[in-house]
Design a protein around this motif. Sequence first.
Motif, PDB file in Angstrom:
ATOM      1  N   LYS A  77       0.817  -1.212   0.000  1.00 50.04           N
ATOM      2  CA  LYS A  77       0.000   0.000   0.000  1.00 50.04           C
ATOM      3  C   LYS A  77       0.855   1.268   0.000  1.00 50.04           C
ATOM      4  O   LYS A  77       0.403   2.309  -0.457  1.00 50.04           O
ATOM      5  N   SER A  78       2.091   1.200   0.517  1.00 49.71           N
ATOM      6  CA  SER A  78       2.970   2.373   0.446  1.00 49.71           C
ATOM      7  C   SER A  78       4.415   1.965   0.716  1.00 49.71           C
ATOM      8  O   SER A  78       4.670   0.920   1.305  1.00 49.71           O
ATOM      9  N   PRO A  79       5.371   2.836   0.336  1.00 50.80           N
ATOM     10  CA  PRO A  79       6.788   2.541   0.630  1.00 50.80           C
ATOM     11  C   PRO A  79       7.096   2.572   2.131  1.00 50.80           C
ATOM     12  O   PRO A  79       8.170   2.186   2.555  1.00 50.80           O
ATOM     13  N   GLN A  80       6.137   3.069   2.930  1.00 44.48           N
ATOM     14  CA  GLN A  80       6.338   3.119   4.377  1.00 44.48           C
ATOM     15  C   GLN A  80       6.079   1.776   5.066  1.00 44.48           C
ATOM     16  O   GLN A  80       6.336   1.633   6.267  1.00 44.48           O
ATOM     17  N   VAL A  81       5.542   0.815   4.324  1.00 38.67           N
ATOM     18  CA  VAL A  81       5.139  -0.459   4.921  1.00 38.67           C
ATOM     19  C   VAL A  81       6.243  -1.113   5.769  1.00 38.67           C
ATOM     20  O   VAL A  81       5.986  -1.511   6.907  1.00 38.67           O
ATOM     21  N   PRO A  82       7.495  -1.220   5.258  1.00 39.65           N
ATOM     22  CA  PRO A  82       8.528  -1.869   6.084  1.00 39.65           C
ATOM     23  C   PRO A  82       8.738  -1.152   7.418  1.00 39.65           C
ATOM     24  O   PRO A  82       9.000  -1.795   8.436  1.00 39.65           O
ATOM     25  N   TYR A  83       8.597   0.174   7.412  1.00 39.19           N
ATOM     26  CA  TYR A  83       8.786   0.953   8.644  1.00 39.19           C
ATOM     27  C   TYR A  83       7.562   0.822   9.552  1.00 39.19           C
ATOM     28  O   TYR A  83       7.685   0.722  10.767  1.00 39.19           O
ATOM     29  N   ASP A  84       6.363   0.822   8.933  1.00 41.18           N
ATOM     30  CA  ASP A  84       5.134   0.707   9.722  1.00 41.18           C
ATOM     31  C   ASP A  84       5.076  -0.661  10.427  1.00 41.18           C
ATOM     32  O   ASP A  84       4.715  -0.739  11.598  1.00 41.18           O
ATOM     33  N   ILE A  85       5.410  -1.714   9.683  1.00 40.15           N
ATOM     34  CA  ILE A  85       5.417  -3.055  10.312  1.00 40.15           C
ATOM     35  C   ILE A  85       6.452  -3.060  11.444  1.00 40.15           C
ATOM     36  O   ILE A  85       6.204  -3.594  12.528  1.00 40.15           O
ATOM     37  N   GLY A  86       7.598  -2.436  11.195  1.00 41.24           N
ATOM     38  CA  GLY A  86       8.662  -2.395  12.202  1.00 41.24           C
ATOM     39  C   GLY A  86       8.228  -1.695  13.473  1.00 41.24           C
ATOM     40  O   GLY A  86       8.481  -2.178  14.573  1.00 41.24           O
ATOM     41  N   ARG A  87       7.572  -0.552  13.337  1.00 37.40           N
ATOM     42  CA  ARG A  87       7.125   0.183  14.530  1.00 37.40           C
ATOM     43  C   ARG A  87       6.118  -0.639  15.321  1.00 37.40           C
ATOM     44  O   ARG A  87       6.158  -0.694  16.541  1.00 37.40           O
ATOM     45  N   LYS A  88       5.183  -1.304  14.598  1.00 39.46           N
ATOM     46  CA  LYS A  88       4.167  -2.103  15.287  1.00 39.46           C
ATOM     47  C   LYS A  88       4.826  -3.318  15.951  1.00 39.46           C
ATOM     48  O   LYS A  88       4.472  -3.703  17.067  1.00 39.46           O
ATOM     49  N   TYR A  89       5.781  -3.927  15.252  1.00 41.18           N
ATOM     50  CA  TYR A  89       6.507  -5.081  15.803  1.00 41.18           C
ATOM     51  C   TYR A  89       7.209  -4.686  17.102  1.00 41.18           C
ATOM     52  O   TYR A  89       7.116  -5.388  18.114  1.00 41.18           O
ATOM     53  N   GLU A  90       7.907  -3.542  17.078  1.00 41.27           N
ATOM     54  CA  GLU A  90       8.629  -3.105  18.280  1.00 41.27           C
ATOM     55  C   GLU A  90       7.632  -2.785  19.407  1.00 41.27           C
ATOM     56  O   GLU A  90       7.921  -3.028  20.578  1.00 41.27           O
ATOM     57  N   GLU A  91       6.473  -2.262  19.033  1.00 36.63           N
ATOM     58  CA  GLU A  91       5.451  -1.945  20.048  1.00 36.63           C
ATOM     59  C   GLU A  91       4.942  -3.223  20.710  1.00 36.63           C
ATOM     60  O   GLU A  91       4.879  -3.317  21.935  1.00 36.63           O
ATOM     61  N   TYR A  92       4.579  -4.220  19.899  1.00 34.67           N
ATOM     62  CA  TYR A  92       4.116  -5.505  20.455  1.00 34.67           C
ATOM     63  C   TYR A  92       5.212  -6.156  21.294  1.00 34.67           C
ATOM     64  O   TYR A  92       4.962  -6.743  22.335  1.00 34.67           O
ATOM     65  N   LYS A  93       6.451  -6.035  20.805  1.00 34.23           N
ATOM     66  CA  LYS A  93       7.576  -6.662  21.490  1.00 34.23           C
ATOM     67  C   LYS A  93       7.772  -6.033  22.875  1.00 34.23           C
ATOM     68  O   LYS A  93       7.966  -6.742  23.852  1.00 34.23           O
ATOM     69  N   SER A  94       7.679  -4.725  22.957  1.00 34.05           N
ATOM     70  CA  SER A  94       7.880  -4.106  24.274  1.00 34.05           C
ATOM     71  C   SER A  94       6.707  -4.398  25.205  1.00 34.05           C
ATOM     72  O   SER A  94       6.895  -4.500  26.419  1.00 34.05           O
ATOM     73  N   MET A  95       5.503  -4.590  24.651  1.00 31.09           N
ATOM     74  CA  MET A  95       4.375  -5.008  25.500  1.00 31.09           C
ATOM     75  C   MET A  95       4.637  -6.398  26.065  1.00 31.09           C
ATOM     76  O   MET A  95       4.438  -6.664  27.250  1.00 31.09           O
ATOM     77  N   ALA A  96       5.085  -7.321  25.198  1.00 36.20           N
ATOM     78  CA  ALA A  96       5.331  -8.704  25.630  1.00 36.20           C
ATOM     79  C   ALA A  96       6.518  -8.773  26.592  1.00 36.20           C
ATOM     80  O   ALA A  96       6.522  -9.589  27.523  1.00 36.20           O
ATOM     81  N   ASP A  97       7.506  -7.891  26.384  1.00 38.39           N
ATOM     82  CA  ASP A  97       8.695  -7.853  27.260  1.00 38.39           C
ATOM     83  C   ASP A  97       8.304  -7.682  28.727  1.00 38.39           C
ATOM     84  O   ASP A  97       8.981  -8.189  29.613  1.00 38.39           O
ATOM     85  N   LYS A  98       7.222  -6.940  28.949  1.00 41.37           N
ATOM     86  CA  LYS A  98       6.819  -6.645  30.328  1.00 41.37           C
ATOM     87  C   LYS A  98       6.262  -7.864  31.049  1.00 41.37           C
ATOM     88  O   LYS A  98       6.091  -7.854  32.259  1.00 41.37           O
ATOM     89  N   CYS A  99       5.903  -8.904  30.281  1.00 39.25           N
ATOM     90  CA  CYS A  99       5.246 -10.076  30.887  1.00 39.25           C
ATOM     91  C   CYS A  99       6.213 -11.218  31.164  1.00 39.25           C
ATOM     92  O   CYS A  99       5.803 -12.269  31.643  1.00 39.25           O
ATOM     93  N   ILE A 100       7.475 -11.033  30.800  1.00 36.40           N
ATOM     94  CA  ILE A 100       8.427 -12.132  31.042  1.00 36.40           C
ATOM     95  C   ILE A 100       9.539 -11.676  31.974  1.00 36.40           C
ATOM     96  O   ILE A 100       9.795 -10.489  32.120  1.00 36.40           O
ATOM     97  N   LYS A 101      10.169 -12.671  32.591  1.00 38.48           N
ATOM     98  CA  LYS A 101      11.222 -12.367  33.563  1.00 38.48           C
ATOM     99  C   LYS A 101      12.526 -11.965  32.889  1.00 38.48           C
ATOM    100  O   LYS A 101      13.213 -11.066  33.322  1.00 38.48           O
ATOM    101  N   SER A 102      12.867 -12.700  31.838  1.00 35.87           N
ATOM    102  CA  SER A 102      14.185 -12.502  31.237  1.00 35.87           C
ATOM    103  C   SER A 102      14.145 -11.364  30.211  1.00 35.87           C
ATOM    104  O   SER A 102      13.071 -10.977  29.748  1.00 35.87           O
ATOM    105  N   PRO A 103      15.298 -10.852  29.835  1.00 35.87           N
ATOM    106  CA  PRO A 103      15.308  -9.681  28.947  1.00 35.87           C
ATOM    107  C   PRO A 103      15.008  -9.975  27.487  1.00 35.87           C
ATOM    108  O   PRO A 103      14.841  -9.065  26.696  1.00 35.87           O
TER     109      PRO A 103
END
Lengths: 65, 213
Positions: free
Chosen positions: B35-61
């Motif tokens: 849909k746009s050339p921004q797609v790789p960056y948009d997926i990346g931002r969402k991925y990092e957002e989900y990742k930091s949410m999940a990071d909070k639920c586990i003990k290890s880094p």
Amino acid sequence: MTSLEERMIATLKRNEENAKNEEFYLGQNTDHDFSAVLDEFAPDITSGYMFRYADGREERFIFED
Amino acid sequence: MAQNSLSTTYKKLFHSIVASHIALILKNFPAYCLKSPQVPYDIGRKYEEYKSMADKCIKSPKLDRHKLASCVCGAIIAIQPIRHKYDNSIVNGANETFALYTGLAVMKQFMMYDILDKQLTFAERQNVRNYLPSHFDILWPTLDDNICDVPEYEQNLRNALYWASKQYGIPHKEPFQYDVLAYATIFFHLELYNKPRLDRVYEEYRKSNNLSA
């Protein structure tokens, strides 16, 4: 009580007893480093893959550093 | 988040798996595009957002393979990167299928890496790395296993992902939300289901190539 109900009550009781001690974090992770895993199977393409966009353009994509 | 704040690991993930899936889809479906050339960056931002949410639920880094697979799957679903060339639509389930198989590809790489983690010489490692990707595939549980019903497992899972996307919310009802941890558990179960077959594939390879265990 059915066996399923008994297990539910037993779990709730255990939960009640351990509430102060038990942590609710998900398991300790000992998985491989993701970056190393990706490096191992990295494709032999350095110029990026060809993408087609809604405006009709077609070009190879590579992240700008 | 600025474009350059995407992690190096995400950029590797995009290059190794996500981009190759996109290129393959676009090659096989000439009417599809990004849909746009921004797609790789948009997926990346969402991925990092989900990742930091999940990071909070586990003990290890660091997150395990199933949560990483779930994060990239959810990010693709949230962004809906693929659309039809001539209008803004896409056939139902296309982006969800892309997302699901991308999550599976992440898990498959980790599973193969487990094998490579064994004490192999450089040459053996190289050969195994070339052999496994084309001889081991992730399969879906079947009705014969008594694990799924009709519709089949893949279709059920894809349909659930379809409804997990906010933009497909049922009119006048609250939309479902993608649940990173719940789908991570599904990826985990799929790994357990497929692990014995990977062991068999590797065992056959090991025997036919006289590799040490």
